[in-house]
Design an enzyme around this catalytic site. Sequence first.
Site, PDB file in Angstrom:
ATOM      1  N   CYS A 130       0.777  -1.061   0.141  1.00 46.94           N
ATOM      2  CA  CYS A 130      -0.098   0.063   0.001  1.00 46.94           C
ATOM      3  C   CYS A 130       0.776   1.158   0.233  1.00 46.94           C
ATOM      4  O   CYS A 130       0.435   2.231  -0.677  1.00 46.94           O
ATOM      5  CB  CYS A 130      -0.816  -0.011   1.181  1.00 46.94           C
ATOM      6  SG  CYS A 130      -0.278  -0.347   2.713  1.00 46.94           S
ATOM      7  N   GLN A 157       1.612   5.865   8.581  1.00 43.33           N
ATOM      8  CA  GLN A 157       0.604   5.009   7.986  1.00 43.33           C
ATOM      9  C   GLN A 157      -0.298   4.461   8.991  1.00 43.33           C
ATOM     10  O   GLN A 157      -0.195   4.435  10.273  1.00 43.33           O
ATOM     11  CB  GLN A 157       1.644   3.639   7.874  1.00 43.33           C
ATOM     12  CG  GLN A 157       2.343   3.836   6.623  1.00 43.33           C
ATOM     13  CD  GLN A 157       3.322   2.652   6.195  1.00 43.33           C
ATOM     14  OE1 GLN A 157       4.553   2.597   6.152  1.00 43.33           O
ATOM     15  NE2 GLN A 157       2.663   1.699   5.875  1.00 43.33           N
ATOM     16  N   GLY A 161      -3.403  -0.478   7.773  1.00 40.36           N
ATOM     17  CA  GLY A 161      -2.530  -1.392   7.102  1.00 40.36           C
ATOM     18  C   GLY A 161      -2.460  -2.495   8.070  1.00 40.36           C
ATOM     19  O   GLY A 161      -1.938  -3.511   7.361  1.00 40.36           O
ATOM     20  N   HIS A 244      -3.075   6.288   4.516  1.00 43.53           N
ATOM     21  CA  HIS A 244      -1.591   6.600   4.529  1.00 43.53           C
ATOM     22  C   HIS A 244      -1.229   7.971   3.931  1.00 43.53           C
ATOM     23  O   HIS A 244      -1.495   8.395   2.909  1.00 43.53           O
ATOM     24  CB  HIS A 244      -0.733   5.531   3.765  1.00 43.53           C
ATOM     25  CG  HIS A 244      -0.747   4.214   4.357  1.00 43.53           C
ATOM     26  ND1 HIS A 244      -1.627   3.777   5.520  1.00 43.53           N
ATOM     27  CD2 HIS A 244      -0.348   3.063   3.977  1.00 43.53           C
ATOM     28  CE1 HIS A 244      -1.412   2.611   6.006  1.00 43.53           C
ATOM     29  NE2 HIS A 244      -0.497   2.170   4.919  1.00 43.53           N
TER      30      HIS A 244
END
Length: 340
Positions: A130, A157, A161, A244
């Site tokens: 990602c 982040q 995630g 993010h």
Amino acid sequence: GKKLGCVGIVGSSGAVGQEMLNCLESRDFPTERVRLFAKRSAGSVVKTKFGDIVVEPFSLEAARECDVCLLAVSGDFSKEWTPKIRGGPKNTVVIDNSSAWRYDPDIALVVPEINGHAIKGSTLIANPNCTTAVGAMALWPLHQKYKLKAVLMSTYQAASGAGAEGMAELEAGLKSHATTGKVPPPQVFKHQLPFNVIPQIDAFQPNGYTKEEMKVNWEIKKIFDLPDVKVSCTAVRVPTFRAHSEAIVIETEKKIDPKEALEVLRQAVGVKVVDDPANFLYPMPLNATGQADVEVGRVRQSLVYGDHGLEFFVSGDQLLRGAALNAVIIAEHVAEEKLA
């Protein structure tokens, strides 16, 4: 228009799997039916644009009945099952969101707007990490014009995630703090995430970088086909939900002018320029959440690299461009090829 017979989502009850279904719906994906495979929620019914779908436990036979299989599962699961699913009677194409196949030189690792040509003829396509995918959307148009020499990245982040469990742990920790003044011990993260940042994502490597940081290095080189570009990253988990952000410094072969670079970014597909400091407008994870495009702003000449350097900030939805949306756009390319 023509449609595929069937698209399958393996791991449909997880954060990424749910977004894969949302993307198939919102983008009117050309398929007669969608099949959902999940251990946890097998037997439950999901109402969709493609009709009511009963979630099935995963089976190889069922997966091989799909024209395209989107995998939102662990790397170990993918390593075990992908070789058996791909190809077969339906020439099933597997698009895998895990890191299992990304670094295999024979497997295409794809951000469609960058190297979509690599999709053609493949029965297994890897979706990037990602963090890589979000940064790549801004880096690629700049590379095309100015040629990247070095990329220095620091990341911010989101809990997403770490999947739905990561988001739930952040929310539960905040609720608990609001009511009791205490945050329960972490189960998903190595440390408390609420009111904290954690400078470790994934396992540490012998060189002192984490695997997440190395993924950015390996994947930019592979997706951009730039074995010699220098890439370093510090990846940090922050207490945001699902987008993010990244502070990026680049050094370029050619001279780079910030005003011109902004125009390059404005023309780029999948990028939204948010850069108006006078009005306090810049990319933020809250605004990027739920958006297909990656926000780019804070664009300025680098004080370190001078006229061969640029610094900027990006925010992108980790579950969309960072995962599900990227996979579904790959699937659209596959569908186009299959239906041609």
